[in-house]
Motif scaffolding. Structure first.
Motif, mmCIF file in Angstrom:
data_model
loop_
_atom_site.group_PDB
_atom_site.id
_atom_site.type_symbol
_atom_site.label_atom_id
_atom_site.label_comp_id
_atom_site.label_asym_id
_atom_site.label_seq_id
_atom_site.Cartn_x
_atom_site.Cartn_y
_atom_site.Cartn_z
ATOM 1 N N PRO A 190 -5.326 -38.531 4.588
ATOM 2 C CA PRO A 190 -5.207 -37.846 5.489
ATOM 3 C C PRO A 190 -5.497 -36.139 5.123
ATOM 4 O O PRO A 190 -5.403 -36.000 3.836
ATOM 5 N N SER A 201 1.705 -45.858 1.491
ATOM 6 C CA SER A 201 1.655 -44.189 1.424
ATOM 7 C C SER A 201 0.498 -44.127 0.607
ATOM 8 O O SER A 201 0.058 -44.575 -0.457
ATOM 9 N N CYS A 226 1.012 -36.601 -0.950
ATOM 10 C CA CYS A 226 2.207 -35.887 -1.033
ATOM 11 C C CYS A 226 3.318 -36.319 -1.653
ATOM 12 O O CYS A 226 3.639 -37.488 -1.140
ATOM 13 N N LEU A 233 2.572 -34.518 5.063
ATOM 14 C CA LEU A 233 1.474 -34.062 5.741
ATOM 15 C C LEU A 233 1.281 -34.856 7.027
ATOM 16 O O LEU A 233 0.819 -34.365 7.749
ATOM 17 N N CYS A 234 1.257 -36.043 6.772
ATOM 18 C CA CYS A 234 0.653 -36.858 7.977
ATOM 19 C C CYS A 234 1.924 -37.473 8.763
ATOM 20 O O CYS A 234 2.855 -37.654 8.121
HETATM 21 S S1 SF4 Z 1 2.554 -38.025 4.313
HETATM 22 FE FE1 SF4 Z 1 1.369 -37.541 2.596
HETATM 23 S S2 SF4 Z 1 1.393 -39.164 1.146
HETATM 24 FE FE2 SF4 Z 1 2.236 -39.896 2.950
HETATM 25 S S3 SF4 Z 1 0.524 -41.030 3.999
HETATM 26 FE FE3 SF4 Z 1 0.536 -39.026 4.818
HETATM 27 S S4 SF4 Z 1 -0.721 -37.815 3.547
HETATM 28 FE FE4 SF4 Z 1 -0.448 -39.769 2.357
#
Ligand code: SF4
Ligand SMILES: Cc1cc2nc3c(=O)[nH]c(=O)nc-3n(C[C@H](O)[C@H](O)[C@H](O)COP(=O)(O)O)c2cc1C
Ligand code: SF4
Ligand code: FES
Ligand code: FES
Lengths: 154, 661
Positions: free
Chosen positions: B355, B508, B512, B564-565
């Motif tokens: 993402p 994941s 991040c 982030l996502c």
């Molecule tokens: S929160 Fe961050 S590390 Fe987790 S899936 Fe989304 S972009 Fe990837």
């Protein structure tokens, strides 16, 4: 280059479908094919390796003749798929993600194959087996083991 | 020339009018009301009602196949040959009653369509003999009868829609699933297919279409619930030489199979919805991003696209308008995070599916930097009915903030596993108990996981919550994509939280730190709860277990606020919700070192019920640790110090003599 004849040279956006084609052909992604792909798409080999290692579908090693996919989705989990996986691992003597030395069996885990209603489910190559119990699984495994033995004799 | 004259003329020609003829008729004759109704008449005549030989319809979705539908089909073919009966075998998608698969429907010319359930290969000879040779009903496997509207009902033949499983449903998106041949565009046209597309293209401007969708209050079914019309409006108002429409068919939530069933059972509906959406936003190219784990859905989509092209419903100048649209399929490669829209875009572009921050939103800058709209399969499959019947009809279904129907996939510890479509606002209790038939084996309901790995586990106390976006949020879950996994008293909630954390850990994308490392720490905390003292070599472990529990909620908060996502932002939800509703169970693991549901093996003690033990010695032979002693034909005992909780003895005992506490 026969494999890539439906694609345009230098078209990086078709990388994943091309890799899927290679895998369909060989069952995994051989190193030399990845190098060829890099040349064809004008991308660094590292980028291709990066994509290959990111997605669960791609494999860098050849698979066994019978690929057993154990569903580890939620519905299968609450119906005991972890036990199913453990039993399989001990019966075949390999862990999830591994292939037996004689190249007969591979165990993989997947997150839901969409047949949740008959959980716990495993798929051997493309055949589904649902509603498994420790006993029915043992029976199923010995059936396949016998099949393998018979094939070896021939 | 009037339409009906044209039709008569065609009918007497060599080639009888079929679906393609309806498309032509719509293009050339639909200007006036009278022709429109005549076209409707003709549509019906292509339907099953006018068959000349018996039709046998078999549920052959992935689920039906998993239950042996193809073996049943082979057996039917053999029987037909034996009796020298000529009949048409039609594979259909599924009606959603998974618990009753394999479902076989039989319709003889001029008679009612009769549905038989749980048909096994061994039933086939009797089934064919009584239905097609003796012209009787095969009562042993009778499920119900499809009565046409207003038809007289026979007391002995139950209406299929009066069965509890179907009675409480309202099928809009699933109307055709399991009823028509999904690989035949004519069957879809006969049921009113592509009428909405024609209406939108010829009588409505793109802005009209968008307004209709806004007025209808349709919200995204992929999880977020963002109003679809509003999103389209952004894309429409962004100037660009090229725009894209993407159908999100990644269906990553493990335990959900709604999108799969729609794609396998009625793919033309999704494609029609896509063409209308593309017309509204001005996209000339579209993609269906379908997960590779659904090979049958992909195959059906390929056929669907080819047929639509052949009929001029895809490609240049669709249905005589100025609008052109092309559609491609992209196969996923097995990554849950690719359901997230920006990751999905990266994946189509041939990159790792990671993402990126938004804004810019894809509606402004998406695929290859162009404005892109991404909608879920079910969202798009709602469009044809919405356009056909109008926003006013649509707002009549559902609640104030959540309009229309929602499909749920029922699985886990529930009697009627399957796929159900209900109006928004019905309660979870109604879905699980009235439609789903409750919990099997006389066990008690414990919780239902709604919204998959991003959702929550809801207990009995809140099971009267209506299913709509806001109500579910208020009790700590989300609507999600529609997976409902039901759990009974034997499911351990700490184990469930652990399961979801393991899933998130492997899915994941790693971009991040809070999501990648934070969920790992969460998982470790949960694992310590389920480890026994025995397996802990390090004396510090016990301290860490308490420390972990003290920090658990704080850590969950940090992950939620800094990821982030959506994957990271919702990753802790299963932990938070189980902690909220099942705190006592966590405490039993922590303080009493017990698992109340008898699931976490390391915390259990194994016993042999000497009153049941026959002294068969099987357990002692199977025990890898020689922990079981006893004489042949005498009662056996387990030496707890040696037992490693491998469960082999319990699984293998033929007399149910081994129990745990
Ligand atoms: S929160 Fe961050 S590390 Fe987790 S899936 Fe989304 S972009 Fe990837
Ligand atoms: C981790 C993650 C996984 C997702 N998986 C899916 C999915 O499998 N299918 C889907 O339609 N939407 C999924 N979504 C939601 C999409 O990002 C997007 O919001 C949705 O496709 C928009 O369509 P809608 O407005 O029609 O719901 C996911 C989101 C996240 C954060
Ligand atoms: S659980 Fe395993 S180790 Fe313990 S007594 Fe039974 S068979 Fe032996
Ligand atoms: S959870 Fe196993 S098939 Fe869906
Ligand atoms: S019978 Fe098809 S989804 Fe269940």
């Amino acid at each position: 280059m026969e494999l890539f004849k439906n694609y345009k040279e230098g078209d990086a956006s078709s990388l994943i479908p091309m890799m899927q084609d290679v895998q369909d052909q060989y069952g995994y992604l051989p190193e030399e094919e990845m190098v060829k792909l890099a040349r064809f798409t004008h991308l660094p080999v590292a980028r291709i390796y990066g994509v290959a290692s990111f997605y669960n579908q791609f494999r860098l090693r050849p698979l066994g003749k019978y690929v057993i996919r154990v569903c580890r989705g939620t519905a299968c989990h609450v119906k005991g798929s972890l036990d199913i996986l453990r039993i399989l691992e001990s019966e075949l003597g390999i862990k999830a993600g591994e292939t037996s030395k004689d190249l007969n069996f591979t165990i993989e885990t997947v997150a839901c194959i969409g047949a949740c209603s008959i959980a716990p489910v495993i798929a051997i190559n493309d055949e589904f087996h649902g509603g498994l119990t420790a006993k029915s699984l043992s029976k199923l495994v010995s059936r396949y083991k016998k099949m393998v033995q018979k094939e070896r004799k021939q | 020339m009037r339409f009906i004259d044209y039709y008569e003329q065609k009918k007497s020609a060599d080639e009888p009018p079929a679906g393609r003829f309806i498309v032509e008729a719509l293009e050339n004759f639909s200007a006036d009301q009278q022709s429109e109704s005549e076209i409707q008449q003709v549509r019906k005549s292509v339907l099953l009602e006018n068959i000349s030989e018996p039709a046998i319809l078999i549920g052959m979705g992935t689920c039906g196949l998993a239950n042996g539908a193809n073996k049943v089909m082979e057996a039917i073919e053999k029987e037909l040959e034996k009796h020298q009966i000529s009949a048409k075998l039609i594979p259909v998608g599924c009606v959603g009653y998974c618990a009753k698969e394999v479902i076989v429907d039989i319709k003889r010319p001029g008679e009612l369509r009769i549905s038989y359930a749980q048909v096994k290969v061994t039933d086939v000879p009797a089934l064919i003999e009584s239905t097609l040779v003796k012209n009787e009903i095969y009562h042993e496997k009778l499920l119900g009868v499809y009565y046409p509207d207003g038809a007289l009902m026979d007391e002995n033949l139950p209406d299929i829609n009066s069965i509890p499983f179907f009675r409480n449903q309202q099928k809009v998106v699933l109307a055709n699933c399991g009823v028509i041949d999904p690989e035949n565009i004519d069957a879809y046209l006969a049921r009113g297919g592509y009428q909405a597309l024609h209406k939108a293209l010829i009588t409505q401007s793109p802005d009209n279409v968008i307004q209709e969708v806004i007025d209808a209050g349709l919200r995204g079914r992929g999880g977020g619930g963002f109003p679809a019309g509003k999103k389209w409006h952004f894309a429409r108002n962004t100037k660009a030489d090229q725009k894209y429409l993407i159908c999100n068919a990644d269906e990553g939530d493990p335990g959900a199979f709604m999108d799969r069933a729609v794609l396998e059972g009625d793919p033309h509906r999704v494609v029609e919805g896509m063409i209308i959406a593309a017309y509204a936003i001005g996209a000339s190219e579209g993609y269906v991003y379908c997960r590779a784990e659904y090979p049958l859905a992909i195959k059906r989509l390929e056929k669907t696209i080819a047929q639509a092209k052949e009929y001029g419903l895809l490609g240049e100048k669709i249905m005589g308008s100025d609008f052109s649209f092309n559609l491609k399929i992209k196969k996923g490669a097995g990554a849950f995070v690719c359901g997230e829209e920006t990751a999905l875009i990266h994946s189509i572009e041939g990159k790792r599916g990671m993402p990126r921050p938004r804004p810019p939103f894809p509606a402004v800058s998406g695929l290859f930097g162009k404005p892109t709209i991404i909608n879920n399969v079910e969202t798009l499959a709602n469009i044809p009915a919405l356009i056909n019947n109008g926003a006013q009809w649509y707002t009549g279904i559902g609640t104030d903030n959540s309009k229309g129907t929602k499909i749920f996939a029922l699985s886990g510890k529930i009697v009627n596993t399957g796929l159900v479509e209900v109006p928004m606002g019905v309660t979870l209790r109604k879905i699980i108990f009235d439609i789903g038939g409750g919990i099997p084996d006389g066990k008690k309901f414990k919780a239902v996981q709604i919204g998959g790995p991003s959702g929550g586990a809801l207990p009995e106390s809140v099971i009267d919550t209506p299913v709509d976006y806001e109500s579910l949020k208020s009790v700590g879950a989300i609507m999600g994509s529609g997976g409902l996994v039901v759990m009974d008293e034997s499911t351990c909630m700490v184990d469930l939280a652990k399961y979801f954390m393991t899933f998130i850990q492997s899915e994941s994308c790693g971009k991040c730190i809070p999501c990648r490392e934070g969920t790992k720490r969460l998982l470790e905390i949960l694992e310590r709860l389920t480890h026994s003292y025995k397996s802990e070599r390090n004396p510090e472990e016990a301290l860490l277990r308490f420390q972990g529990m003290m920090y658990l909620e704080r850590l969950a908060d940090v992950i939620k606020n800094t990821s982030l996502c959506g994957l990271g932002q919702t990753a802790a939800n299963p932990v938070i919700s189980t902690l909220r509703y099942f705190r006592a169970e966590y405490e039993a693991h922590l303080y009493d070192r017990k698992c109340p549901s008898g699931h976490c093996r390391e915390l259990l003690t194994y016993f042999i019920d000497t009153s049941k033990c026959t002294g068969c010695t099987l357990c002692a032979i199977k025990c890898p640790e020689n922990a079981i002693i006893g004489e042949k034909k005498g009662p056996h005992y387990i030496i707890d110090e040696r037992c490693v909780r491998c469960d082999q003895c319990r699984v293998n005992c033929n007399y149910d003599a081994i129990y745990v506490r």
